[in-house]
Design an enzyme around this catalytic site. Structure first.
Site, PDB file in Angstrom:
ATOM      1  N   CYS A  11       0.871  -1.176   0.000  1.00  0.00           N
ATOM      2  CA  CYS A  11       0.000   0.000   0.000  1.00  0.00           C
ATOM      3  C   CYS A  11       0.908   1.225   0.000  1.00  0.00           C
ATOM      4  CB  CYS A  11      -1.011  -0.005   1.144  1.00  0.00           C
ATOM      5  SG  CYS A  11      -0.351   0.096   2.813  1.00  0.00           S
ATOM      6  N   CYS A  85      -2.190   1.479  -4.320  1.00  0.00           N
ATOM      7  CA  CYS A  85      -0.963   2.168  -4.751  1.00  0.00           C
ATOM      8  C   CYS A  85      -0.918   2.332  -6.263  1.00  0.00           C
ATOM      9  CB  CYS A  85       0.289   1.482  -4.227  1.00  0.00           C
ATOM     10  SG  CYS A  85       0.631  -0.146  -4.890  1.00  0.00           S
ATOM     11  N   CYS A  89       3.453   0.175  -8.428  1.00  0.00           N
ATOM     12  CA  CYS A  89       4.002  -1.151  -8.164  1.00  0.00           C
ATOM     13  C   CYS A  89       4.624  -1.719  -9.432  1.00  0.00           C
ATOM     14  CB  CYS A  89       2.910  -2.088  -7.667  1.00  0.00           C
ATOM     15  SG  CYS A  89       2.120  -1.496  -6.169  1.00  0.00           S
TER      16      CYS A  89
END
Length: 133
Positions: A11, A85, A89
């Protein structure tokens, strides 16, 4: 790749959702699953309300610290679970990715964080059933 499955929870701040998810995996699977958590922009410390919500169900995450997301952590994991997020990523072919849409517990009261905690538990139980099948 190790003989046991590994999961990475990501996150933004690595202070609430991902820490609670990692706590659930450790609590429910013990050493059967390797677990990591990280954040794209880690906070200074874990959300104290998340710590309290987990303590209520007998899980202690006070020793955890927010960590920066690294390419190595993603590469070393079989499953990468993101929580808000977005595109920060890194994506690698052959990895399993899931995005869990969960309320961010930052700035929320204990009632909201309890709901997030319980929703995470249900998702973790499903994930563990799939990873250890």
């Amino acid at each position: 790749m190790s003989s046991k499955p590994s999961v990475l929870f990501v996150c933004v701040h690595n202070a609430g959702r991902s820490q609670m998810a990692a706590g659930w995996v450790t609590h429910l699977a013990g050493d059967a699953v390797e677990v990591r958590s990280a954040g794209s922009a880690p906070a200074e410390s874990i959300n104290p309300v998340a710590v309290e919500a987990m303590r209520e169900v007998g899980i202690d995450i006070t020793d955890q610290k927010p960590k920066i997301l690294t390419t190595e952590a993603v590469q070393a994991s079989d499953a990468v679970i993101t929580m808000g997020c977005g595109d920060t990523c890194p994506i690698f072919p052959g990895k399993r990715y899931e995005d869990w849409e969960l309320t961010d517990p930052a700035g929320q009261g204990i009632e909201v964080v309890r709901q997030v905690r319980d929703e995470i538990r249900g998702r973790v139980e499903k994930l563990l059933a799939e990873l250890t099948a």
